[in-house]
Design a protein around this motif. Structure first.
Motif, mmCIF file in Angstrom:
data_model
loop_
_atom_site.group_PDB
_atom_site.id
_atom_site.type_symbol
_atom_site.label_atom_id
_atom_site.label_comp_id
_atom_site.label_asym_id
_atom_site.label_seq_id
_atom_site.Cartn_x
_atom_site.Cartn_y
_atom_site.Cartn_z
ATOM 1 N N TRP A 34 0.821 -1.210 0.000
ATOM 2 C CA TRP A 34 0.000 0.000 0.000
ATOM 3 C C TRP A 34 0.857 1.264 0.000
ATOM 4 O O TRP A 34 0.543 2.252 -0.653
ATOM 5 C CB TRP A 34 -0.906 -0.037 1.245
ATOM 6 C CG TRP A 34 -1.998 0.952 1.190
ATOM 7 C CD1 TRP A 34 -2.122 2.079 1.951
ATOM 8 C CD2 TRP A 34 -3.120 0.936 0.302
ATOM 9 N NE1 TRP A 34 -3.261 2.755 1.594
ATOM 10 C CE2 TRP A 34 -3.880 2.066 0.585
ATOM 11 C CE3 TRP A 34 -3.538 0.058 -0.706
ATOM 12 C CZ2 TRP A 34 -5.054 2.366 -0.094
ATOM 13 C CZ3 TRP A 34 -4.703 0.357 -1.387
ATOM 14 C CH2 TRP A 34 -5.443 1.488 -1.088
ATOM 15 N N GLN A 35 1.974 1.217 0.761
ATOM 16 C CA GLN A 35 2.842 2.398 0.891
ATOM 17 C C GLN A 35 3.445 2.832 -0.453
ATOM 18 O O GLN A 35 3.801 3.996 -0.623
ATOM 19 C CB GLN A 35 3.988 2.119 1.887
ATOM 20 C CG GLN A 35 3.522 1.921 3.309
ATOM 21 C CD GLN A 35 2.601 3.057 3.780
ATOM 22 O OE1 GLN A 35 2.848 4.225 3.507
ATOM 23 N NE2 GLN A 35 1.517 2.706 4.442
ATOM 24 N N SER A 94 1.513 5.763 -2.076
ATOM 25 C CA SER A 94 1.818 7.059 -1.476
ATOM 26 C C SER A 94 3.165 7.594 -1.948
ATOM 27 O O SER A 94 3.290 8.731 -2.387
ATOM 28 C CB SER A 94 1.866 6.915 0.044
ATOM 29 O OG SER A 94 0.729 7.476 0.608
ATOM 30 N N CYS A 108 3.154 8.464 -5.784
ATOM 31 C CA CYS A 108 2.379 9.642 -6.189
ATOM 32 C C CYS A 108 3.043 10.926 -5.696
ATOM 33 O O CYS A 108 3.042 11.941 -6.391
ATOM 34 C CB CYS A 108 0.917 9.543 -5.762
ATOM 35 S SG CYS A 108 0.616 9.737 -4.007
ATOM 36 N N GLU A 109 3.660 10.872 -4.506
ATOM 37 C CA GLU A 109 4.351 12.066 -3.987
ATOM 38 C C GLU A 109 5.535 12.404 -4.910
ATOM 39 O O GLU A 109 5.765 13.561 -5.245
ATOM 40 C CB GLU A 109 4.889 11.821 -2.568
ATOM 41 C CG GLU A 109 3.809 11.604 -1.529
ATOM 42 C CD GLU A 109 3.293 12.896 -0.890
ATOM 43 O OE1 GLU A 109 3.935 13.943 -1.086
ATOM 44 O OE2 GLU A 109 2.253 12.825 -0.215
ATOM 45 N N ASN A 150 -2.418 8.642 -7.053
ATOM 46 C CA ASN A 150 -2.693 7.819 -5.874
ATOM 47 C C ASN A 150 -3.970 6.980 -6.039
ATOM 48 O O ASN A 150 -3.973 5.786 -5.757
ATOM 49 C CB ASN A 150 -2.806 8.696 -4.618
ATOM 50 C CG ASN A 150 -3.042 7.862 -3.377
ATOM 51 O OD1 ASN A 150 -2.224 7.042 -3.007
ATOM 52 N ND2 ASN A 150 -4.192 8.040 -2.759
ATOM 53 N N GLU A 184 -3.832 3.050 -6.066
ATOM 54 C CA GLU A 184 -4.523 2.306 -5.000
ATOM 55 C C GLU A 184 -5.394 1.224 -5.623
ATOM 56 O O GLU A 184 -5.406 0.082 -5.168
ATOM 57 C CB GLU A 184 -5.410 3.244 -4.166
ATOM 58 C CG GLU A 184 -4.656 4.094 -3.155
ATOM 59 C CD GLU A 184 -5.594 4.835 -2.195
ATOM 60 O OE1 GLU A 184 -6.828 4.699 -2.314
ATOM 61 O OE2 GLU A 184 -5.083 5.552 -1.323
ATOM 62 N N LYS A 218 -4.853 -2.730 -5.065
ATOM 63 C CA LYS A 218 -5.952 -3.470 -4.429
ATOM 64 C C LYS A 218 -6.464 -4.612 -5.293
ATOM 65 O O LYS A 218 -6.746 -5.695 -4.813
ATOM 66 C CB LYS A 218 -7.109 -2.500 -4.211
ATOM 67 C CG LYS A 218 -7.593 -2.394 -2.778
ATOM 68 C CD LYS A 218 -8.835 -1.514 -2.720
ATOM 69 C CE LYS A 218 -8.662 -0.436 -1.704
ATOM 70 N NZ LYS A 218 -9.804 0.465 -1.619
#
Lengths: 112, 182
Positions: free
Chosen positions: B32-33, B36, B39-40, B69, B73, B77
């Motif tokens: 999941w990380q 983040s 996208c950053e 993001n 995601e 998923k």
């Protein structure tokens, strides 16, 4: 009540719920502790609940769903007012927060 | 066999500023990380490039981060084991993103029925409807909200292409997104 991690912090001061940082949790289950914190404030039967989002830099769509779910809960309690505070400095707030007013006309939304 | 939904046309040319990132199933796996962190990183790189033309950095960075993001995601998923390929480009304020991953036939077919609704209705109306339905159903996973907020709140143009993959049990899903940055 407070939920604090390296990425975000959610805490209450009376019936004001503050959110700070970046919230990108993986879904409804992951947001459950935050929803419970919010419901805890409601259980005290305040006149007004305030969501202070002015320090919440990012929120993913699952988090937007959390705010929407809470707004719908408030709609069922016509005696409790809901005030949502946002900041024009944080782009997602002007884009997505007006959706809350579509769900519940009584939401007082202030983005300054 | 290929099935398309929405707008899968890209307009940025080969001279556009671009970057490709692949999230691979290495020893640590894709978590999941990674959504983040990726996208950053892409938000910083592309907003910095966009701001060189005198445009607003913060608004562009925010929109890119939200877009990348949400689509990552979804890829993390709903994917089947395999790499996630991310391609981004920017030309004249037009940001384009392609996310490609494998999905099981089952997941792909459920996603297709969601997409046929998403692409045939007003996204603003459908967004409110889905939120109401999610709130009424405790077990709901709120899927589709990312796509609908992107379309309704960000004005993103989205398209999906499903193709047969090398493994018979999987489908290759390419998600196309474009966003006009201010």
């Amino acid at each position: 009540m407070e939920i604090k991690t390296a990425d975000y912090n959610v805490w209450t001061e009376g019936a004001v719920i503050h959110y700070e940082g970046t919230l990108r949790l993986s879904g409804t289950d992951a947001y459950q502790p935050i929803l419970e914190l919010m419901q805890g404030v409601l259980a005290e039967k305040p006149e007004t609940v305030v969501l202070d989002l002015t320090q919440l830099e990012f929120l993913n769509s699952s988090g937007i769903n959390l705010l929407a779910k809470f707004t719908i809960e408030l709609r069922k309690l016509p005696d409790v007012k809901l005030k949502v505070l946002g900041s024009t400095r944080i782009p997602w707030q002007s884009k997505s927060l007006p959706n809350l007013q579509k769900l519940h006309k009584g939401v007082e939304l202030s983005i300054t | 066999m290929s099935i398309r939904f929405g707008d899968t046309q890209f307009s940025n040319g080969p001279q556009a500023f671009g970057m490709a990132v692949v999230l691979s199933e290495g020893p640590l796996g894709v978590t999941w990380q990674h959504a983040s962190a990726t996208c950053e990183f892409l938000g910083d790189v592309f907003a910095t490039r966009h701001a060189k033309g005198g445009q607003d950095y913060s608004e562009a960075r925010h929109s890119i981060i939200y877009l990348v993001n949400e689509l990552l995601e979804n890829a993390i998923k709903f994917r089947s084991p395999g790499d996630i390929e991310i391609r981004c480009s920017l030309e004249g304020g037009n940001f384009e993103l392609l996310v490609r991953n494998l999905a099981s036939r089952d997941v792909a077919s459920r996603f297709q029925s969601l997409l046929s609704e998403v692409t045939s209705r007003d996204p603003g109306e459908l967004l409110i409807e889905r939120i109401e339905a999610n709130a009424a159903d405790e077990t709901s996973s709120a899927s589709g909200l990312g796509i609908l907020t992107l379309m309704n709140d960000y004005g993103a143009r989205l398209g999906w292409n499903f193709e047969d993959a090398a493994q018979e049990s999987a489908i290759l899903l390419s998600t196309h997104a474009s966003l006009t940055l201010n």
